[in-house]
Motif scaffolding. Structure first.
Motif, PDB file in Angstrom:
ATOM      1  N   CYS A 136       0.384  -1.055   0.083  1.00  0.00           N
ATOM      2  CA  CYS A 136      -0.437   0.513  -0.274  1.00  0.00           C
ATOM      3  C   CYS A 136       0.884   0.933  -0.319  1.00  0.00           C
ATOM      4  O   CYS A 136       0.561   2.040  -0.660  1.00  0.00           O
ATOM      5  N   VAL A 137       1.974   1.159   0.645  1.00  0.00           N
ATOM      6  CA  VAL A 137       3.088   2.510   0.656  1.00  0.00           C
ATOM      7  C   VAL A 137       3.835   2.206  -0.128  1.00  0.00           C
ATOM      8  O   VAL A 137       3.747   3.971  -0.996  1.00  0.00           O
ATOM      9  N   GLN A 138       3.474   1.609  -1.298  1.00  0.00           N
ATOM     10  CA  GLN A 138       4.752   1.970  -2.854  1.00  0.00           C
ATOM     11  C   GLN A 138       4.280   2.264  -3.279  1.00  0.00           C
ATOM     12  O   GLN A 138       4.425   2.785  -4.186  1.00  0.00           O
ATOM     13  N   GLN A 139       2.383   1.717  -3.395  1.00  0.00           N
ATOM     14  CA  GLN A 139       1.546   2.179  -4.811  1.00  0.00           C
ATOM     15  C   GLN A 139       0.674   3.185  -3.855  1.00  0.00           C
ATOM     16  O   GLN A 139       0.029   3.906  -5.167  1.00  0.00           O
ATOM     17  N   ASP A 140       0.858   3.614  -3.165  1.00  0.00           N
ATOM     18  CA  ASP A 140       0.517   4.701  -2.520  1.00  0.00           C
ATOM     19  C   ASP A 140      -1.158   4.437  -3.076  1.00  0.00           C
ATOM     20  O   ASP A 140      -1.954   5.424  -3.266  1.00  0.00           O
ATOM     21  N   GLU A 141      -1.784   3.607  -2.418  1.00  0.00           N
ATOM     22  CA  GLU A 141      -3.037   2.777  -2.389  1.00  0.00           C
ATOM     23  C   GLU A 141      -3.468   2.293  -0.886  1.00  0.00           C
ATOM     24  O   GLU A 141      -2.579   1.569  -1.167  1.00  0.00           O
ATOM     25  N   TYR A 142      -4.250   3.450  -0.738  1.00  0.00           N
ATOM     26  CA  TYR A 142      -4.757   2.248   0.648  1.00  0.00           C
ATOM     27  C   TYR A 142      -6.072   2.022   0.562  1.00  0.00           C
ATOM     28  O   TYR A 142      -6.995   2.377   0.064  1.00  0.00           O
ATOM     29  N   PHE A 144      -9.187   1.146   2.488  1.00  0.00           N
ATOM     30  CA  PHE A 144     -10.797   1.297   3.350  1.00  0.00           C
ATOM     31  C   PHE A 144     -12.155   1.155   3.368  1.00  0.00           C
ATOM     32  O   PHE A 144     -12.678   1.428   3.104  1.00  0.00           O
ATOM     33  N   ALA A 145     -12.164  -0.124   4.546  1.00  0.00           N
ATOM     34  CA  ALA A 145     -13.037  -1.044   4.458  1.00  0.00           C
ATOM     35  C   ALA A 145     -13.807  -1.489   3.130  1.00  0.00           C
ATOM     36  O   ALA A 145     -14.683  -0.710   2.473  1.00  0.00           O
ATOM     37  N   GLY A 146     -12.818  -1.837   2.263  1.00  0.00           N
ATOM     38  CA  GLY A 146     -13.347  -2.144  -0.023  1.00  0.00           C
ATOM     39  C   GLY A 146     -13.162  -0.622  -0.054  1.00  0.00           C
ATOM     40  O   GLY A 146     -13.594  -1.164  -1.523  1.00  0.00           O
ATOM     41  N   ILE A 147     -12.645   0.304   0.062  1.00  0.00           N
ATOM     42  CA  ILE A 147     -13.123   1.836  -0.631  1.00  0.00           C
ATOM     43  C   ILE A 147     -10.973   1.856  -0.722  1.00  0.00           C
ATOM     44  O   ILE A 147      -9.878   1.948  -0.279  1.00  0.00           O
ATOM     45  N   ALA A 148     -10.385   1.540  -2.127  1.00  0.00           N
ATOM     46  CA  ALA A 148      -8.858   2.610  -2.254  1.00  0.00           C
ATOM     47  C   ALA A 148      -8.749   3.786  -2.449  1.00  0.00           C
ATOM     48  O   ALA A 148      -9.871   4.159  -3.262  1.00  0.00           O
ATOM     49  N   PHE A 149      -7.910   4.717  -1.368  1.00  0.00           N
ATOM     50  CA  PHE A 149      -7.838   5.618  -1.655  1.00  0.00           C
ATOM     51  C   PHE A 149      -6.415   6.782  -1.189  1.00  0.00           C
ATOM     52  O   PHE A 149      -5.171   5.536  -0.025  1.00  0.00           O
ATOM     53  N   THR A 150      -6.190   7.724  -1.563  1.00  0.00           N
ATOM     54  CA  THR A 150      -5.261   8.230  -0.325  1.00  0.00           C
ATOM     55  C   THR A 150      -5.342   9.165  -1.542  1.00  0.00           C
ATOM     56  O   THR A 150      -6.322   9.985  -2.302  1.00  0.00           O
ATOM     57  N   VAL A 151      -4.702  10.647  -0.594  1.00  0.00           N
ATOM     58  CA  VAL A 151      -5.162  12.217  -0.721  1.00  0.00           C
ATOM     59  C   VAL A 151      -3.606  12.369  -2.015  1.00  0.00           C
ATOM     60  O   VAL A 151      -2.302  12.038  -1.558  1.00  0.00           O
ATOM     61  N   ASP A 152      -4.623  12.318  -3.133  1.00  0.00           N
ATOM     62  CA  ASP A 152      -3.958  12.437  -4.054  1.00  0.00           C
ATOM     63  C   ASP A 152      -4.241  13.749  -5.564  1.00  0.00           C
ATOM     64  O   ASP A 152      -4.968  14.410  -4.811  1.00  0.00           O
ATOM     65  N   GLU A 153      -3.724  14.006  -6.278  1.00  0.00           N
ATOM     66  CA  GLU A 153      -3.568  14.976  -7.455  1.00  0.00           C
ATOM     67  C   GLU A 153      -5.031  14.342  -7.548  1.00  0.00           C
ATOM     68  O   GLU A 153      -5.769  15.772  -7.768  1.00  0.00           O
ATOM     69  N   TYR A 154      -5.938  13.408  -7.805  1.00  0.00           N
ATOM     70  CA  TYR A 154      -7.422  12.670  -8.773  1.00  0.00           C
ATOM     71  C   TYR A 154      -7.642  13.878  -7.289  1.00  0.00           C
ATOM     72  O   TYR A 154      -8.774  14.206  -7.619  1.00  0.00           O
ATOM     73  N   SER A 155      -7.601  12.748  -6.224  1.00  0.00           N
ATOM     74  CA  SER A 155      -8.116  13.624  -5.084  1.00  0.00           C
ATOM     75  C   SER A 155      -8.568  14.985  -5.053  1.00  0.00           C
ATOM     76  O   SER A 155      -9.415  16.188  -4.468  1.00  0.00           O
ATOM     77  N   LEU A 156      -7.566  15.841  -5.362  1.00  0.00           N
ATOM     78  CA  LEU A 156      -7.134  16.988  -4.591  1.00  0.00           C
ATOM     79  C   LEU A 156      -8.447  17.739  -6.453  1.00  0.00           C
ATOM     80  O   LEU A 156      -8.384  18.792  -5.896  1.00  0.00           O
ATOM     81  N   GLN A 157      -8.050  17.492  -7.534  1.00  0.00           N
ATOM     82  CA  GLN A 157      -8.452  18.227  -8.344  1.00  0.00           C
ATOM     83  C   GLN A 157      -9.812  17.717  -7.987  1.00  0.00           C
ATOM     84  O   GLN A 157     -10.237  18.643  -8.592  1.00  0.00           O
ATOM     85  N   ALA A 158     -10.745  17.016  -7.614  1.00  0.00           N
ATOM     86  CA  ALA A 158     -12.053  16.402  -7.559  1.00  0.00           C
ATOM     87  C   ALA A 158     -11.975  17.639  -6.417  1.00  0.00           C
ATOM     88  O   ALA A 158     -13.830  17.889  -7.141  1.00  0.00           O
ATOM     89  N   LEU A 159     -11.641  17.964  -5.155  1.00  0.00           N
ATOM     90  CA  LEU A 159     -11.500  19.197  -4.145  1.00  0.00           C
ATOM     91  C   LEU A 159     -12.048  20.410  -5.107  1.00  0.00           C
ATOM     92  O   LEU A 159     -12.720  21.411  -4.465  1.00  0.00           O
TER      93      LEU A 159
END
Length: 174
Positions: A136-142, A144-159
């Motif tokens: 998860c650390v290497q792939q930057d994908e964590y 959370f109860a079946g949700i693959a998530f990280t705070v990345d450019e995609y999340s920031l752009q969605a915000l």
């Protein structure tokens, strides 16, 4: 644990201006937190390398715990924006359209937030999901109860997109 679904119930009335100030405040908070989160990801990656070299994962678990606390702040900002948007949507059909358009992204972030209320369990879930190599650390994908998530450019752009849509809907009124 707070009931996110009924959070707006029973709150005092807020003017649209107050609600827009809340949106702006938490949008800025989330955006300003982005670089800190990236730094904490780098610390987790370094701790993973140490773990792989020495076998002890205690430092990595601490680094992930800290990273997830930072994630929690970020997704809590999403929660506050969503709560203000729900109230705006009840007063303005344009904001209701924004809420519906961004519902999947809001639900994703709020679902992660709900899991992050149990930070230590989230750290252990990463080990259970990916094993002792902590991919998860290497792939930057964590997970959370079946949700693959990280705070990345995609999340920031969605915000950014959410905030801009709220602002556009607001400006159509004025």
């Amino acid at each position: 644990m707070r009931d996110v679904q009924s959070a707006p119930n029973g709150l005092p009335p807020r003017t649209p201006e107050m609600l827009h100030n809340i949106v702006r405040k938490f949008y800025r908070g989330a955006v300003s937190h982005y670089d800190l989160i990236q730094a904490k990801k780098a610390e987790a990656a370094a701790a993973r390398q140490e773990c792989r070299a020495g076998g002890d994962d205690a430092a990595l678990k601490r680094a992930l715990h800290t990273l997830f606390l930072e994630f929690h702040f970020y997704v809590t900002c999403w929660l506050k924006i969503e709560q203000a948007l729900v109230r705006l949507a009840s007063q303005d059909g344009r904001q209701a359209a924004v809420l519906e358009r961004f519902r999947p992204e809001l639900e994703r972030h709020l679902g992660v937030r709900e899991q992050l209320d149990k930070t230590e369990a989230c750290v252990e879930a990463q080990l259970a999901h990916g094993g002792p190599d902590w991919p998860c650390v290497q792939q930057d994908e964590y997970w959370f109860a079946g949700i693959a998530f990280t705070v990345d450019e995609y999340s920031l752009q969605a915000l950014h997109d959410l905030y801009e849509a709220i602002q556009r809907a607001r400006n159509e009124v004025e």
